[in-house]
Design a protein around this motif. Structure first.
Motif, short mmCIF file in Angstrom:
data_model
loop_
_atom_site.label_atom_id
_atom_site.label_comp_id
_atom_site.label_asym_id
_atom_site.label_seq_id
_atom_site.Cartn_x
_atom_site.Cartn_y
_atom_site.Cartn_z
N LYS A 9 -4.40 0.49 14.68
CA LYS A 9 -3.25 -0.20 15.28
C LYS A 9 -2.77 -1.37 14.43
O LYS A 9 -1.57 -1.54 14.19
CB LYS A 9 -3.63 -0.68 16.69
N LYS A 10 -3.72 -2.19 13.96
CA LYS A 10 -3.36 -3.36 13.17
C LYS A 10 -2.70 -2.96 11.86
O LYS A 10 -1.67 -3.53 11.46
CB LYS A 10 -4.62 -4.20 12.89
N ASP A 11 -3.25 -1.96 11.19
CA ASP A 11 -2.68 -1.53 9.91
C ASP A 11 -1.35 -0.82 10.11
O ASP A 11 -0.44 -0.94 9.29
CB ASP A 11 -3.66 -0.61 9.19
N LEU A 12 -1.21 -0.09 11.21
CA LEU A 12 0.07 0.57 11.50
C LEU A 12 1.14 -0.47 11.79
O LEU A 12 2.32 -0.29 11.40
CB LEU A 12 -0.11 1.52 12.69
N GLN A 13 0.77 -1.56 12.43
CA GLN A 13 1.72 -2.65 12.65
C GLN A 13 2.14 -3.28 11.34
O GLN A 13 3.30 -3.66 11.14
CB GLN A 13 1.10 -3.70 13.57
N ALA A 14 1.18 -3.40 10.41
CA ALA A 14 1.50 -3.93 9.08
C ALA A 14 2.49 -3.02 8.36
O ALA A 14 3.40 -3.50 7.66
CB ALA A 14 0.23 -4.10 8.25
N VAL A 15 2.33 -1.70 8.52
CA VAL A 15 3.28 -0.74 7.94
C VAL A 15 4.66 -0.94 8.56
O VAL A 15 5.68 -0.93 7.86
CB VAL A 15 2.79 0.71 8.15
N GLU A 16 4.70 -1.14 9.88
CA GLU A 16 5.97 -1.36 10.58
C GLU A 16 6.68 -2.60 10.02
O GLU A 16 7.90 -2.59 9.80
CB GLU A 16 5.71 -1.52 12.07
N GLU A 17 5.92 -3.66 9.79
CA GLU A 17 6.50 -4.90 9.25
C GLU A 17 7.00 -4.69 7.83
O GLU A 17 8.07 -5.22 7.46
CB GLU A 17 5.46 -6.02 9.31
N GLU A 18 6.26 -3.92 7.05
CA GLU A 18 6.70 -3.65 5.69
C GLU A 18 7.95 -2.76 5.68
O GLU A 18 8.86 -2.97 4.86
CB GLU A 18 5.57 -2.98 4.90
N LEU A 19 8.01 -1.80 6.58
CA LEU A 19 9.22 -0.98 6.72
C LEU A 19 10.43 -1.85 7.02
O LEU A 19 11.50 -1.67 6.43
CB LEU A 19 9.04 0.04 7.86
N ALA A 20 10.26 -2.79 7.95
CA ALA A 20 11.37 -3.69 8.32
C ALA A 20 11.83 -4.50 7.11
O ALA A 20 13.04 -4.75 6.94
CB ALA A 20 10.94 -4.61 9.45
N ARG A 21 10.87 -4.90 6.27
CA ARG A 21 11.23 -5.65 5.08
C ARG A 21 11.95 -4.77 4.05
O ARG A 21 12.98 -5.16 3.49
CB ARG A 21 9.98 -6.26 4.44
N VAL A 22 11.43 -3.57 3.86
CA VAL A 22 11.96 -2.68 2.82
C VAL A 22 13.38 -2.20 3.15
O VAL A 22 14.20 -2.04 2.25
CB VAL A 22 11.00 -1.47 2.61
N VAL A 23 13.68 -1.96 4.43
CA VAL A 23 15.01 -1.44 4.76
C VAL A 23 16.10 -2.51 4.72
O VAL A 23 17.29 -2.18 4.80
CB VAL A 23 15.05 -0.74 6.14
#
Length: 321
Positions: A9-23
């Motif tokens: 869950k924690k790492d998937l949330q980190a992916v979500e945050e990185e996605l938000a940054r990348v887009v």
């Protein structure tokens, strides 16, 4: 779904945050459309598979992060393009980019997301297998979409034709997700190939369930009206079975091949498909693919991620959205 992913869950949330940054993009319109697509949600199944597969060998989030983001960007790009092709106004109950901004902006948004995925993949210069697998997968995904368009409204299709399409549309990217998370962590072939085969079989099952849900789901849970595939002339597994076995086969052929079906005719076709056992048959095929996927996991070390992959297989089988 979140319960299934509780261990990551924690790492998937980190992916979500990185996605938000990348887009994020300096062009306000592209920034708005990309963010709209991201905020519409999704299962994040492909990044989750990459994270879980990395658990089998020298797991490091920073090793998998660019891959996990790239996988979701590729998936998002295909969705926004699909919505243009399908003239879809909603997805997951939320207006599509096509609905809000039109076809031209949607196409360029999809192109932007795919381009950004390439930037993320380029970070793996020292692991050429990642770029090789994803480039081949992207080509085959396009082949599957073209095949789907060219075969629309054609009732004479085989199960082999259908599997060709859904392999390319869905299964190969999920297979790549399961394989490449392990590859990004340096796993050997005896680890990443069973994971790839697991992902492929789960991907096939996932798409068949999608096609079943298009016939039987609650539209509110599905996030869109049922019968969408029939409206677009997409011949799915339940339809292929029904075209062979329905007592009202000739009527069903006319309905399936009609490019201007009314809502009532779509529902009539669904009733004919459901009445002849097509849903039960399709669910039995899903069972076979899910069981084959689980069998691949027996080749892997007994770690918590392995049990999670077993649980995901059952989720795919019994999901209702």
């Amino acid at each position: 779904m979140l319960d299934i992913f509780k261990d990551i869950k924690k790492d998937l949330q980190a992916v979500e945050e990185e996605l938000a940054r990348v887009v994020q993009h300096q062009n306000p319109l592209l920034n708005k459309t990309s963010s709209h697509l991201l905020n519409a949600g999704g299962k994040r199944l492909r990044p989750a598979f990459a994270l879980l597969s990395g658990k089998f060998y020298n797991y490091r989030l920073e090793s998998i992060m660019p891959l996990a983001v790239a996988l979701e960007l590729i998936h998002m790009a295909t969705l926004v393009h699909d919505d243009v092709v399908d003239s879809a106004l909603t997805r997951r109950g939320i207006p599509t980019v096509k609905s809000n901004w039109g076809n031209k902006i949607s196409v360029h948004t999809g192109d932007l997301l795919f381009g950004k995925s390439l930037v993320m993949i380029s970070k793996y210069e020292d692991i050429p297998l990642i770029a090789k697998v994803l480039s081949k997968t992207s080509v085959k995904m396009c082949e599957g979409e073209i095949q789907q368009i060219s075969s629309a409204y054609k009732s004479k299709q085989s199960i082999k034709d259908y599997l060709y399409r859904i392999e390319r549309k869905t299964a190969l990217l999920i297979a790549a997700s399961c394989q490449l998370g392990a590859v990004a962590c340096g796993a050997p072939r005896e680890i990443y190939m069973p994971l790839r085969r697991y992902g492929y079989k789960i991907g096939i099952a996932f798409q068949i369930i999608d096609d079943i849900l298009d016939m039987i789901a609650d539209p509110k849970e599905l996030g869109k009206p049922i019968g969408g595939d029939l409206r677009q002339g997409i011949i799915t597994l339940p339809v292929i079975y029904a075209l062979r076995n329905s007592p009202q086969r000739e009527r069903l052929i006319k309905l399936v091949e009609n490019k201007n079906k009314t809502g009532a005719e779509v529902h009539q076709a669904i009733e004919l498909i459901r009445a002849c056992g097509a849903i039960e048959y399709s669910n039995a095929v899903v069972d076979r693919y899910v069981n084959k996927a689980k069998a691949e996991l027996h080749h892997l070390p007994d770690i918590p991620a392995k049990q999670t992959l077993f649980t995901i297989a059952d989720f795919v089988k019994y999901r209702n959205f």
